[in-house]
Design an enzyme around this catalytic site. Structure first.
Site, mmCIF file in Angstrom:
data_model
loop_
_atom_site.group_PDB
_atom_site.id
_atom_site.type_symbol
_atom_site.label_atom_id
_atom_site.label_comp_id
_atom_site.label_asym_id
_atom_site.label_seq_id
_atom_site.Cartn_x
_atom_site.Cartn_y
_atom_site.Cartn_z
ATOM 1 N N GLU A 137 42.887 41.921 10.564
ATOM 2 C CA GLU A 137 42.737 42.767 11.447
ATOM 3 C C GLU A 137 43.393 43.204 12.721
ATOM 4 O O GLU A 137 43.888 44.374 13.211
ATOM 5 C CB GLU A 137 41.031 42.854 11.881
ATOM 6 C CG GLU A 137 40.082 42.933 10.459
ATOM 7 C CD GLU A 137 38.745 43.078 10.772
ATOM 8 O OE1 GLU A 137 38.228 41.766 11.148
ATOM 9 O OE2 GLU A 137 37.878 43.997 10.542
ATOM 10 N N GLU A 174 35.999 37.515 3.770
ATOM 11 C CA GLU A 174 34.597 37.951 4.149
ATOM 12 C C GLU A 174 33.671 37.842 2.815
ATOM 13 O O GLU A 174 32.668 37.438 2.800
ATOM 14 C CB GLU A 174 34.860 39.246 4.440
ATOM 15 C CG GLU A 174 35.396 39.225 5.949
ATOM 16 C CD GLU A 174 36.543 39.180 6.164
ATOM 17 O OE1 GLU A 174 37.442 39.066 5.405
ATOM 18 O OE2 GLU A 174 37.073 39.608 7.306
HETATM 19 C C1 1HE Z 1 37.819 27.085 12.336
HETATM 20 C C2 1HE Z 1 38.226 28.385 11.530
HETATM 21 C C3 1HE Z 1 37.519 29.554 11.585
HETATM 22 C C4 1HE Z 1 39.778 26.909 11.297
HETATM 23 N N1 1HE Z 1 36.348 29.580 12.526
HETATM 24 N N2 1HE Z 1 36.845 27.159 12.967
HETATM 25 N N3 1HE Z 1 38.309 32.893 8.225
HETATM 26 C C5 1HE Z 1 38.112 32.025 7.458
HETATM 27 O O1 1HE Z 1 37.422 32.119 6.500
HETATM 28 C C6 1HE Z 1 39.295 30.980 7.541
HETATM 29 C C7 1HE Z 1 38.674 29.717 7.691
HETATM 30 N N4 1HE Z 1 39.658 28.597 7.973
HETATM 31 C C8 1HE Z 1 40.419 28.138 6.698
HETATM 32 O O2 1HE Z 1 40.394 28.504 5.695
HETATM 33 C C9 1HE Z 1 41.462 26.982 7.150
HETATM 34 O O3 1HE Z 1 41.056 26.557 8.379
HETATM 35 C C10 1HE Z 1 43.271 27.338 7.365
HETATM 36 C C11 1HE Z 1 43.528 27.696 5.942
HETATM 37 C C12 1HE Z 1 43.214 28.745 8.075
HETATM 38 C C13 1HE Z 1 43.829 26.498 7.996
HETATM 39 O O4 1HE Z 1 43.567 25.240 7.170
HETATM 40 P P1 1HE Z 1 44.261 23.654 7.825
HETATM 41 O O5 1HE Z 1 43.942 22.638 6.920
HETATM 42 O O6 1HE Z 1 45.567 23.958 8.733
HETATM 43 O O7 1HE Z 1 43.114 23.413 8.951
HETATM 44 P P2 1HE Z 1 41.429 23.136 9.335
HETATM 45 O O8 1HE Z 1 41.445 21.454 9.197
HETATM 46 O O9 1HE Z 1 40.698 23.811 8.120
HETATM 47 O O10 1HE Z 1 41.015 23.523 10.480
HETATM 48 C C14 1HE Z 1 41.296 22.859 11.661
HETATM 49 C C15 1HE Z 1 40.248 23.126 12.846
HETATM 50 O O11 1HE Z 1 39.910 24.680 13.126
HETATM 51 C C16 1HE Z 1 38.810 22.842 11.977
HETATM 52 O O12 1HE Z 1 37.777 22.403 13.233
HETATM 53 P P3 1HE Z 1 37.875 20.670 13.642
HETATM 54 O O13 1HE Z 1 36.996 20.668 14.757
HETATM 55 O O14 1HE Z 1 37.159 20.093 12.164
HETATM 56 O O15 1HE Z 1 39.344 20.165 13.944
HETATM 57 C C17 1HE Z 1 38.121 23.972 11.700
HETATM 58 O O16 1HE Z 1 36.921 23.883 11.371
HETATM 59 C C18 1HE Z 1 38.769 25.047 12.609
HETATM 60 N N5 1HE Z 1 38.692 26.319 12.236
HETATM 61 N N6 1HE Z 1 39.576 28.125 11.050
HETATM 62 C C19 1HE Z 1 36.081 28.589 13.176
HETATM 63 N N7 1HE Z 1 37.716 30.703 11.102
HETATM 64 C C20 1HE Z 1 35.266 40.723 13.138
HETATM 65 S S1 1HE Z 1 34.892 40.118 11.471
HETATM 66 C C21 1HE Z 1 35.988 39.167 10.938
HETATM 67 C C22 1HE Z 1 35.599 38.248 9.741
HETATM 68 C C23 1HE Z 1 36.410 37.232 9.642
HETATM 69 O O17 1HE Z 1 37.549 37.072 10.211
HETATM 70 S S2 1HE Z 1 36.135 36.125 8.050
HETATM 71 C C24 1HE Z 1 37.286 35.008 7.798
HETATM 72 C C25 1HE Z 1 37.109 33.753 8.724
#
Ligand code: 1HE
Length: 276
Positions: free
Chosen positions: A130, A150
């Site tokens: 977005e 989403e």
């Molecule tokens: C996060 C987020 C997040 C990572 N919110 N904390 N978005 C998603 O559904 C995407 C979610 N994220 C992922 O699928 C993966 O993190 C990635 C593919 C982007 C990257 O993977 P990777 O292996 O490099 O990293 P990781 O180990 O998954 O994440 C590293 C840290 O970032 C980890 O936190 P930590 O404290 O355990 O180190 C994760 O929890 C954190 N992290 N992504 C919160 N999105 C206005 S409406 C919009 C609606 C949306 O955007 S829905 C899509 C949401």
């Protein structure tokens, strides 16, 4: 603060004032180009309430001599979308207000004072897509991939995605992404029209900067008309659109800068339009 890197195209300098205080963004200037980096790499640049507020503040407070903005992400990913850890139970009123906050921030990008060029790599997911869609041009490195999870998360886009993304890639493709979790890559993005330029690995910022410097050399009125008039004309009826076009065209062509540029061409002092 560590010294910002030198680029081939100019010296990169830290900003001062309001923008320097935004800790989730790393902001520098390269001449007339402001480089804004999402700076939350440990959370994959996920957009928290603080980050969306800081983006809004940054785009409302661009230094007056800024002529183009480069937007990129620190770390391995451009942006993992909404910070899901903050998706706590909100009542409907608070949820609407939250979404409207994103709309305001991204409107400040799309309908701000200067064009914004996004440099994409890694995940461009959910709210990250977005955000990229609110920019005016997009450069993508080969690692780039686009997703709208989403559907999997049980939520809906709330940062302007349903308005901007179908206009870039089509409603059918966005429907597929949201219903099936389909992922598109950088080459797909270029084919669909959301990616304007492909760049080699590690070259995205240099490519984006070169484009931003071209944009910065345009007459500000032309850039302003492209950003503000063009997307509105496209939504108007042909008759209204043609009339709006005439008004904007008259405004632009009668500015002193346009007159100077036209004279420069007629006197043989301006660049010709040649195939590159
Ligand atoms: C996060 C987020 C997040 C990572 N919110 N904390 N978005 C998603 O559904 C995407 C979610 N994220 C992922 O699928 C993966 O993190 C990635 C593919 C982007 C990257 O993977 P990777 O292996 O490099 O990293 P990781 O180990 O998954 O994440 C590293 C840290 O970032 C980890 O936190 P930590 O404290 O355990 O180190 C994760 O929890 C954190 N992290 N992504 C919160 N999105 C206005 S409406 C919009 C609606 C949306 O955007 S829905 C899509 C949401």
């Amino acid at each position: 603060m560590t010294q910002p890197p030198q680029t081939q195209q100019g010296q990169e300098l830290p900003v001062e004032g309001t923008l320097a205080g935004l800790d989730l963004l790393a902001i520098t200037t390269i001449g007339p180009v402001l480089h804004v980096r999402l700076n939350r790499p440990t959370k994959r640049n996920a957009i928290s309430d603080r980050l969306i507020a800081q983006l809004h503040t940054a785009f409302l407070n661009l230094p007056p001599d800024t002529r183009a903005v480069l937007l990129s992400g620190e770390g391995d990913h451009f942006c993992a979308g909404l910070d899901l850890s903050e998706l706590v139970a909100r009542d409907a009123r608070a949820a609407v207000a939250h979404s409207r906050g994103w709309h305001a921030a991204f409107d400040a990008i799309q309908f701000g004072s200067v064009p914004v060029i996004a440099v994409l790599h890694g995940a461009v997911i959910g709210g990250g897509l977005e955000l990229a869609s609110a920019c005016h041009l997009r450069v993508a490195e080969p690692s780039t991939y686009f997703g709208l999870p989403e559907g999997q998360r049980g939520i809906f886009v709330g940062g302007g995605g349903s308005v901007r993304i179908p206009r870039l890639i089509g409603t059918a493709r966005m429907t597929d992404m949201m219903l099936t979790g389909r992922i598109f890559d950088a080459a797909d993005g270029e084919r669909f029209g959301i990616v304007n330029y492909l760049a080699s690995t590690g070259e995205g910022v240099a490519k984006g900067l070169a484009l931003a410097q071209k944009v910065a050399a345009n007459a500000p009125m032309t850039s302003f008309a492209v950003m503000h008039a063009l997307p509105r004309i496209v939504e108007q009826s042909p008759s209204e659109g043609l009339f709006t076009e005439s008004l904007v065209s008259a405004l632009a062509s009668t500015t002193p800068e346009a007159q100077e540029r036209l004279q420069a061409f007629l006197q043989g002092k301006a660049a010709k339009v040649v195939k590159s």
